[in-house]
Design a protein around this motif. Structure first.
Motif, PDB file in Angstrom:
ATOM      1  N   LEU A   1     103.348  78.711 -58.235  1.00  0.00           N
ATOM      2  CA  LEU A   1     104.364  79.711 -57.935  1.00  0.00           C
ATOM      3  C   LEU A   1     104.160  80.230 -56.517  1.00  0.00           C
ATOM      4  N   GLU A   2     105.248  80.613 -55.885  1.00  0.00           N
ATOM      5  CA  GLU A   2     105.133  81.200 -54.547  1.00  0.00           C
ATOM      6  C   GLU A   2     104.501  82.579 -54.627  1.00  0.00           C
ATOM      7  N   GLN A   3     104.067  83.058 -53.482  1.00  0.00           N
ATOM      8  CA  GLN A   3     103.390  84.351 -53.427  1.00  0.00           C
ATOM      9  C   GLN A   3     104.365  85.517 -53.316  1.00  0.00           C
ATOM     10  N   PHE A   4     105.638  85.225 -53.349  1.00  0.00           N
ATOM     11  CA  PHE A   4     106.650  86.264 -53.225  1.00  0.00           C
ATOM     12  C   PHE A   4     107.844  85.858 -54.080  1.00  0.00           C
ATOM     13  N   PRO A   5     108.518  86.807 -54.725  1.00  0.00           N
ATOM     14  CA  PRO A   5     109.711  86.445 -55.489  1.00  0.00           C
ATOM     15  C   PRO A   5     110.867  86.042 -54.582  1.00  0.00           C
ATOM     16  N   TYR A   6     111.009  86.732 -53.453  1.00  0.00           N
ATOM     17  CA  TYR A   6     112.048  86.409 -52.476  1.00  0.00           C
ATOM     18  C   TYR A   6     111.456  86.611 -51.095  1.00  0.00           C
ATOM     19  N   LEU A   7     111.660  85.650 -50.227  1.00  0.00           N
ATOM     20  CA  LEU A   7     111.023  85.653 -48.914  1.00  0.00           C
ATOM     21  C   LEU A   7     111.814  86.518 -47.941  1.00  0.00           C
ATOM     22  N   ARG A   8     111.222  87.623 -47.546  1.00  0.00           N
ATOM     23  CA  ARG A   8     111.836  88.547 -46.586  1.00  0.00           C
ATOM     24  C   ARG A   8     113.284  88.785 -46.972  1.00  0.00           C
ATOM     25  N   ASN A   9     114.197  88.587 -46.041  1.00  0.00           N
ATOM     26  CA  ASN A   9     115.616  88.778 -46.346  1.00  0.00           C
ATOM     27  C   ASN A   9     116.342  87.457 -46.533  1.00  0.00           C
ATOM     28  N   TRP A  10     115.582  86.361 -46.594  1.00  0.00           N
ATOM     29  CA  TRP A  10     116.231  85.047 -46.665  1.00  0.00           C
ATOM     30  C   TRP A  10     116.695  84.734 -48.077  1.00  0.00           C
ATOM     31  N   HIS A  11     115.945  85.207 -49.065  1.00  0.00           N
ATOM     32  CA  HIS A  11     116.322  84.974 -50.452  1.00  0.00           C
ATOM     33  C   HIS A  11     116.818  86.286 -51.046  1.00  0.00           C
ATOM     34  N   VAL A  12     117.947  86.248 -51.680  1.00  0.00           N
ATOM     35  CA  VAL A  12     118.473  87.422 -52.373  1.00  0.00           C
ATOM     36  C   VAL A  12     118.700  87.009 -53.818  1.00  0.00           C
ATOM     37  N   PRO A  13     118.643  87.949 -54.752  1.00  0.00           N
ATOM     38  CA  PRO A  13     118.693  87.582 -56.154  1.00  0.00           C
ATOM     39  C   PRO A  13     119.912  86.767 -56.576  1.00  0.00           C
ATOM     40  N   SER A  14     121.058  86.977 -55.950  1.00  0.00           N
ATOM     41  CA  SER A  14     122.275  86.312 -56.399  1.00  0.00           C
ATOM     42  C   SER A  14     122.536  84.995 -55.672  1.00  0.00           C
ATOM     43  N   LYS A  15     121.647  84.583 -54.798  1.00  0.00           N
ATOM     44  CA  LYS A  15     121.909  83.407 -53.979  1.00  0.00           C
ATOM     45  C   LYS A  15     121.936  82.138 -54.816  1.00  0.00           C
ATOM     46  N   TYR A  16     123.043  81.397 -54.739  1.00  0.00           N
ATOM     47  CA  TYR A  16     123.200  80.135 -55.452  1.00  0.00           C
ATOM     48  C   TYR A  16     122.907  80.288 -56.936  1.00  0.00           C
ATOM     49  N   ASN A  17     123.369  81.390 -57.499  1.00  0.00           N
ATOM     50  CA  ASN A  17     123.210  81.608 -58.929  1.00  0.00           C
ATOM     51  C   ASN A  17     124.079  80.608 -59.674  1.00  0.00           C
ATOM     52  N   PRO A  18     123.534  79.903 -60.664  1.00  0.00           N
ATOM     53  CA  PRO A  18     124.330  78.894 -61.367  1.00  0.00           C
ATOM     54  C   PRO A  18     125.411  79.464 -62.252  1.00  0.00           C
ATOM     55  N   GLY A  19     125.478  80.753 -62.370  1.00  0.00           N
ATOM     56  CA  GLY A  19     126.524  81.342 -63.186  1.00  0.00           C
ATOM     57  C   GLY A  19     126.059  82.657 -63.779  1.00  0.00           C
ATOM     58  N   SER A  20     126.939  83.319 -64.472  1.00  0.00           N
ATOM     59  CA  SER A  20     126.593  84.594 -65.086  1.00  0.00           C
ATOM     60  C   SER A  20     126.693  84.436 -66.595  1.00  0.00           C
ATOM     61  N   GLY A  21     126.469  85.515 -67.290  1.00  0.00           N
ATOM     62  CA  GLY A  21     126.542  85.459 -68.731  1.00  0.00           C
ATOM     63  C   GLY A  21     125.206  85.163 -69.356  1.00  0.00           C
ATOM     64  N   LYS A  22     125.203  84.996 -70.678  1.00  0.00           N
ATOM     65  CA  LYS A  22     123.940  84.911 -71.405  1.00  0.00           C
ATOM     66  C   LYS A  22     123.151  83.651 -71.076  1.00  0.00           C
TER      67      LYS A  22
END
Length: 355
Positions: A183-204
């Protein structure tokens, strides 16, 4: 494509790369190969390969063997060619040289223009990197970035594929592994990764994607004895192709190969729950960022790179538990205080440059 056409060069081995583009990248990989060769246990059965471009492969095999004319290589400095040939040691350094994926299926380079690293880190290289498993030469292949340096004893990490076989796991496993990766040492790298980036979709079905950790693609171990692994190697590049060609834009570019790897791994685990991933523990395959607030691990504080009596941070395999040490800026890991390729005379004479 025959799933098993490439994994025919042996049972276990290390593949450094894929590299291409500037010849400097192949030199860097050869330096890693020199260190790896020097610390490989001779009777371990672990082979060593370089995965590089067709052009660079020809330079090593032909020019370094005296079959090339100097005029054939006009865009590479002579001293770099000489260093590469010294490291290559007339073919004795490597068991195999594998060509990179020659023509990855992408068309969209425009998104890279918004990336400050676009000169050296475009989708062309990223797709080549993500296709590395296509050309993995061994049935069990540990793929390393050129800056992911093994420390003595790293061979035992291959046993992470086998249940109960060793203690190098993050969580006990009772099933054979298809893929072992950290696993990487960070969930999101600085401001380059945001939680919604390239999300495969929403819902359950995909609501947990935002919490799916980034994997450290600098070191990953593949088990091609299992068909699930073959399929994932192909699925990975299909997802990456769609990401680059359809989704990526200048404003929302793909920063590195970890973006498509994360997306593909998440989706594949949803589609094929039998695919079994095991994680390298962070003390075995580590990349730390001392005093950086965007990283979760600080090697100077948690013992990965302990502070020495003189106040300096350790950067030697002899005083870190890491079996694969990823270069994180100034913390270049050495073996017995040496990088392993400084003394070219020792390399030429066939002796161990680390001794």
């Amino acid at each position: 494509m025959d799933y098993k056409v490439y994994h025919i060069h042996g049972k276990r081995g290390v593949a450094i790369g894929p590299v291409g583009g500037k010849f400097d990248h192949t030199i860097k990989a050869l330096r890693n190969a020199r260190v790896t060769r020097n610390i490989l246990i001779e009777d371990s059965g672990v082979k060593l390969a370089l995965v590089t471009s067709k052009e660079h492969k020809l330079i090593l095999e032909q020019y370094c063997g005296g079959n090339h004319d100097d005029s054939d290589i006009v865009d590479i400095a002579k001293d770099k060619i000489e260093e590469a040939c010294r490291l290559y040691s007339n073919g004795t350094l490597l068991d195999d040289i594998i060509e990179t994926w020659p023509d990855p299926p992408y068309t969209n380079e425009s998104h890279a223009k918004g990336n400050k690293n676009s000169d050296s880190y475009t989708s062309r290289f990223q797709m080549m990197s993500l296709g590395g498993a296509f050309r993995a030469p061994y049935v069990q292949t540990l793929i390393l970035d050129s800056d992911a340096f093994p420390c003595p004893g790293f061979e035992k990490l291959f046993d992470a594929l086998i249940p109960y076989s060793n203690k190098h796991w993050s969580a006990p496993s009772i099933a054979p592994a298809d893929l072992v990766i950290g696993l990487e040492q960070f969930p999101y790298l600085r401001n380059w990764h945001v939680p919604s980036k390239y999300n495969p979709g929403s819902g359950k079905w995909h609501s947990d994607f935002e919490n799916f950790s980034i994997r450290n693609t600098g070191a990953h171990l593949w088990n091609f004895e299992r068909e699930y692994t073959h399929v994932f190697a192909h699925f990975l590049v299909l997802v990456a192709e769609y990401l680059y060609n359809v989704l990526a834009t200048v404003e929302n570019g793909v920063v590195n190969d970890q973006d498509p790897f994360r997306l593909a791994l998440y989706l594949y685990q949803q589609l094929v729950p039998q695919f079994h991933e095991v994680n390298f523990p962070q003390h075995a395959s580590c990349r730390t960022y001392p005093d950086k607030n965007y990283a979760g691990l600080d090697g100077a504080r948690n013992g990965m790179y302990p502070v020495q009596p003189d106040g300096m941070i350790c950067s030697d395999c002899q005083c870190t538990p890491c079996l694969i040490a990823h270069n994180a800026g100034s913390l270049f890991v050495t073996v017995n205080g040496k990088k392993g390729w400084e003394d070219n005379e020792k390399i030429l004479n066939g002796s161990n440059a680390l001794s």
